[in-house]
Design an enzyme around this catalytic site. Structure first.
Site, PDB file in Angstrom:
ATOM      1  N   ARG A 128      87.728  62.383  93.462  1.00  0.00           N
ATOM      2  CA  ARG A 128      89.066  62.917  93.190  1.00  0.00           C
ATOM      3  C   ARG A 128      89.572  63.671  94.406  1.00  0.00           C
ATOM      4  O   ARG A 128      89.719  64.887  94.395  1.00  0.00           O
ATOM      5  CB  ARG A 128      89.008  63.798  91.967  1.00  0.00           C
ATOM      6  CG  ARG A 128      88.587  62.997  90.775  1.00  0.00           C
ATOM      7  CD  ARG A 128      89.248  63.433  89.558  1.00  0.00           C
ATOM      8  NE  ARG A 128      89.688  62.264  88.847  1.00  0.00           N
ATOM      9  CZ  ARG A 128      90.293  62.310  87.688  1.00  0.00           C
ATOM     10  NH1 ARG A 128      90.560  63.445  87.138  1.00  0.00           N
ATOM     11  NH2 ARG A 128      90.653  61.190  87.102  1.00  0.00           N
TER      12      ARG A 128
ATOM     13  N   GLN B  98      93.027  58.924  96.108  1.00  0.00           N
ATOM     14  CA  GLN B  98      93.928  58.903  94.957  1.00  0.00           C
ATOM     15  C   GLN B  98      94.518  57.509  94.674  1.00  0.00           C
ATOM     16  O   GLN B  98      94.626  57.115  93.522  1.00  0.00           O
ATOM     17  CB  GLN B  98      95.064  59.897  95.200  1.00  0.00           C
ATOM     18  CG  GLN B  98      95.588  60.484  93.927  1.00  0.00           C
ATOM     19  CD  GLN B  98      96.365  61.763  94.179  1.00  0.00           C
ATOM     20  OE1 GLN B  98      96.669  62.113  95.317  1.00  0.00           O
ATOM     21  NE2 GLN B  98      96.699  62.452  93.114  1.00  0.00           N
TER      22      GLN B  98
ATOM     23  N   ASP C 187      92.292  55.281  92.506  1.00  0.00           N
ATOM     24  CA  ASP C 187      91.763  55.885  91.286  1.00  0.00           C
ATOM     25  C   ASP C 187      92.255  55.160  90.030  1.00  0.00           C
ATOM     26  O   ASP C 187      93.317  55.466  89.490  1.00  0.00           O
ATOM     27  CB  ASP C 187      92.177  57.366  91.273  1.00  0.00           C
ATOM     28  CG  ASP C 187      91.560  58.122  90.128  1.00  0.00           C
ATOM     29  OD1 ASP C 187      90.773  57.526  89.358  1.00  0.00           O
ATOM     30  OD2 ASP C 187      91.864  59.311  89.978  1.00  0.00           O
TER      31      ASP C 187
ATOM     32  N   SER D  34      92.961  57.278  86.774  1.00  0.00           N
ATOM     33  CA  SER D  34      94.289  57.895  86.666  1.00  0.00           C
ATOM     34  C   SER D  34      95.354  56.871  86.292  1.00  0.00           C
ATOM     35  O   SER D  34      96.165  57.115  85.402  1.00  0.00           O
ATOM     36  CB  SER D  34      94.695  58.545  87.984  1.00  0.00           C
ATOM     37  OG  SER D  34      93.931  59.692  88.203  1.00  0.00           O
TER      38      SER D  34
ATOM     39  N   TYR E 204      87.981  69.067  86.955  1.00  0.00           N
ATOM     40  CA  TYR E 204      87.705  68.570  85.608  1.00  0.00           C
ATOM     41  C   TYR E 204      87.365  69.731  84.685  1.00  0.00           C
ATOM     42  O   TYR E 204      86.880  70.773  85.133  1.00  0.00           O
ATOM     43  CB  TYR E 204      86.483  67.639  85.630  1.00  0.00           C
ATOM     44  CG  TYR E 204      86.719  66.285  86.213  1.00  0.00           C
ATOM     45  CD1 TYR E 204      87.514  65.362  85.546  1.00  0.00           C
ATOM     46  CD2 TYR E 204      86.116  65.907  87.402  1.00  0.00           C
ATOM     47  CE1 TYR E 204      87.707  64.097  86.069  1.00  0.00           C
ATOM     48  CE2 TYR E 204      86.298  64.645  87.928  1.00  0.00           C
ATOM     49  CZ  TYR E 204      87.101  63.751  87.256  1.00  0.00           C
ATOM     50  OH  TYR E 204      87.290  62.507  87.767  1.00  0.00           O
TER      51      TYR E 204
HETATM   52  P1  NAD Z   1      90.097  63.955  81.769  1.00  0.00           P
HETATM   53  O1  NAD Z   1      90.501  62.601  81.282  1.00  0.00           O
HETATM   54  O2  NAD Z   1      88.712  64.183  82.214  1.00  0.00           O
HETATM   55  O3  NAD Z   1      90.381  64.996  80.555  1.00  0.00           O
HETATM   56  C1  NAD Z   1      91.635  65.056  79.913  1.00  0.00           C
HETATM   57  C2  NAD Z   1      92.046  66.493  79.746  1.00  0.00           C
HETATM   58  O4  NAD Z   1      91.298  67.109  78.680  1.00  0.00           O
HETATM   59  C3  NAD Z   1      91.836  67.372  80.985  1.00  0.00           C
HETATM   60  O5  NAD Z   1      93.078  67.907  81.402  1.00  0.00           O
HETATM   61  C4  NAD Z   1      90.894  68.465  80.471  1.00  0.00           C
HETATM   62  O6  NAD Z   1      91.131  69.724  81.085  1.00  0.00           O
HETATM   63  C5  NAD Z   1      91.198  68.478  78.986  1.00  0.00           C
HETATM   64  N1  NAD Z   1      90.199  69.130  78.129  1.00  0.00           N
HETATM   65  C6  NAD Z   1      88.855  69.110  78.202  1.00  0.00           C
HETATM   66  N2  NAD Z   1      88.300  69.856  77.229  1.00  0.00           N
HETATM   67  C7  NAD Z   1      89.332  70.375  76.503  1.00  0.00           C
HETATM   68  C8  NAD Z   1      89.405  71.222  75.363  1.00  0.00           C
HETATM   69  N3  NAD Z   1      88.314  71.696  74.756  1.00  0.00           N
HETATM   70  N4  NAD Z   1      90.643  71.551  74.885  1.00  0.00           N
HETATM   71  C9  NAD Z   1      91.755  71.079  75.496  1.00  0.00           C
HETATM   72  N5  NAD Z   1      91.751  70.255  76.578  1.00  0.00           N
HETATM   73  C10 NAD Z   1      90.555  69.927  77.069  1.00  0.00           C
HETATM   74  O7  NAD Z   1      91.091  64.528  82.860  1.00  0.00           O
HETATM   75  P2  NAD Z   1      92.042  63.738  83.874  1.00  0.00           P
HETATM   76  O8  NAD Z   1      93.235  63.243  83.162  1.00  0.00           O
HETATM   77  O9  NAD Z   1      91.241  62.750  84.585  1.00  0.00           O
HETATM   78  O10 NAD Z   1      92.545  64.888  84.858  1.00  0.00           O
HETATM   79  C11 NAD Z   1      91.914  66.124  85.079  1.00  0.00           C
HETATM   80  C12 NAD Z   1      92.577  66.791  86.291  1.00  0.00           C
HETATM   81  O11 NAD Z   1      92.232  66.121  87.502  1.00  0.00           O
HETATM   82  C13 NAD Z   1      94.100  66.790  86.251  1.00  0.00           C
HETATM   83  O12 NAD Z   1      94.563  68.011  86.754  1.00  0.00           O
HETATM   84  C14 NAD Z   1      94.491  65.704  87.204  1.00  0.00           C
HETATM   85  O13 NAD Z   1      95.779  65.880  87.765  1.00  0.00           O
HETATM   86  C15 NAD Z   1      93.412  65.825  88.237  1.00  0.00           C
HETATM   87  N6  NAD Z   1      93.245  64.557  88.981  1.00  0.00           N
HETATM   88  C16 NAD Z   1      93.165  64.587  90.336  1.00  0.00           C
HETATM   89  C17 NAD Z   1      93.008  63.397  91.054  1.00  0.00           C
HETATM   90  C18 NAD Z   1      92.934  63.390  92.559  1.00  0.00           C
HETATM   91  O14 NAD Z   1      93.121  64.426  93.168  1.00  0.00           O
HETATM   92  N7  NAD Z   1      92.645  62.257  93.178  1.00  0.00           N
HETATM   93  C19 NAD Z   1      92.906  62.193  90.369  1.00  0.00           C
HETATM   94  C20 NAD Z   1      92.993  62.190  88.973  1.00  0.00           C
HETATM   95  C21 NAD Z   1      93.154  63.410  88.288  1.00  0.00           C
END
Ligand code: NAD
Length: 359
Positions: free
Chosen positions: A119, A124, A127, A130, A226
């Protein structure tokens, strides 16, 4: 570099790893591409379009003979027989990673696991988690909207005025934010929730309310961004906040996930029993066990008037655009792997190092 594209064989998988536009881009850069006949058909990409883009069409063996073979889902045991020793496959490794690694190793196949793309800003564009989560969040909102017995927007008509639906989105990562944006576009009043502090601002920027800022933990996220599993007292605060809000909610879209772990339980059976009859829960986390205690992965169940949908592989249900986005991610990866026209697995590159699984 010779690139192969195989047709998916897993049940319910309609996507294809590379679409014709991507083939044209690879051919222009000097690659040769062999596509298994019918590979894109379920996502509405015809063999003719692949041929027009410069691909050679062939059977699975011809496509699998390439330097690097692209798939959506990792090859199944029977599929592995088609690969030559030393083949490199780009695919999602799935949840049974350990078992599949053994099977791949036994066949001398190296796998670049798409879930393992780091990440980082540089990675990006590669990915797929995403890009596919974007599709899943959008689809979940539509599924919820079409399963409700009421409108999402407020309506003022000669037949009376109707209040907008209340939507609660749990987990505001990529899928959750897209579910919020889509529900808002459909006119619902939306509340979002996540345990990561950074998510609150993103929820508000989409015009949704943020549920229970007091339930956010400063240490809820890892250095990689995460979520982590919650401490017991925080979990209690989170459940209390959801319990308070769910009574007035018409549609819950739950997307909360913790990488490599079962989905966190956020909706108990008792909460479902307090929801209004006719309400709907779309549990996007069904594949990892579900955020709702009553979710049955792959099924729709009704409990005391509440419909609980546990969809599997939502992106496959929108296969054309899901494939287009997946394909763009894969092409970017192939461009990283092509050095002077040949496939090079540079283990000093942090992206390659993180993704490569081989014996
Ligand atoms: P994910 O699919 O792993 O999880 C989905 C969401 O569930 C997350 O936001 C997490 O915080 C939330 N979650 C976990 N436990 C929880 C709980 N008990 N109650 C409520 N919510 C809970 O996450 P994702 O969609 O892959 O993204 C996570 C973060 O990473 C985001 O901020 C995203 O923007 C970032 N991200 C960055 C990159 C990059 O920089 N290349 C790529 C993808 C995502």
């Amino acid at each position: 570099m010779h690139v192969g594209v195989l047709k998916e064989t897993a049940p319910r998988e309609r996507r294809v790893a590379l679409v014709p536009d991507a083939i044209a881009r690879l051919v222009k850069a000097g690659d040769t591409v062999t596509v298994e006949r019918g590979a894109g058909a379920a996502a509405w990409f015809a063999d003719d379009a692949y041929a027009a883009a410069g691909a050679t069409l062939g059977d699975a063996a011809a496509a699998a003979a390439a330097d690097i073979v692209c798939k959506v889902q990792r090859p199944s045991e029977p599929e592995l027989a088609v690969f030559r020793n030393g083949a490199v496959v780009v695919a999602l490794v799935g949840r049974e990673a350990a078992a599949s690694v053994d099977a791949l190793a036994a066949h001398g196949v190296a796998l670049l696991a798409l879930e393992r793309v780091p990440r980082t800003t540089r990675a990006q564009a590669m990915d797929v988690l995403s890009s596919q989560a974007t599709v899943a969040g959008y689809k979940a909102a539509l599924l919820g909207a079409s399963s409700l017995a009421r409108f999402l927007p407020m309506l003022t008509t000669a037949a009376g005025s109707l209040t907008p639906a209340k939507v609660l989105v749990l987990g505001a990562g990529v899928a959750g934010l897209q579910a919020i944006a889509t529900s808002r576009r459909l006119g619902a009043v939306v509340t979002g929730f996540d345990v990561r502090a950074a998510a609150a601002e993103e929820v508000l920027s989409l015009g949704a309310k943020f549920l229970a800022p007091e339930a956010i933990a400063d240490d809820a996220a890892t250095a990689g961004g995460y979520a982590k599993e919650l401490a017991e007292d925080q979990q209690r605060r989170v459940l209390a906040a959801i319990d308070g809000a769910i009574v007035a909610t018409d549609l819950v879209i739950s997307t909360a996930a913790i990488p490599g772990k079962a989905a966190p339980r956020l909706i108990t059976a008792a909460m479902v029993e307090r929801m209004k009859p006719g309400s709907v829960i779309v549990d996007v986390s069904a594949e990892t066990g579900g955020n709702c205690e009553l979710t049955r992965p792959g099924e729709t169940v009704e409990h005391r008037g509440v419909t609980i949908i546990g969809p599997l592989n939502l992106p496959s249900g929108m296969a054309m655009h899901a494939s287009q986005m997946f394909s763009r991610n894969v092409v970017t990866l192939l461009e990283l792997l092509r050095k002077d026209g040949t496939l090079t697995l540079d283990m000093t590159d942090d992206i390659v190092k993180a993704m490569l699984i081989r014996s």
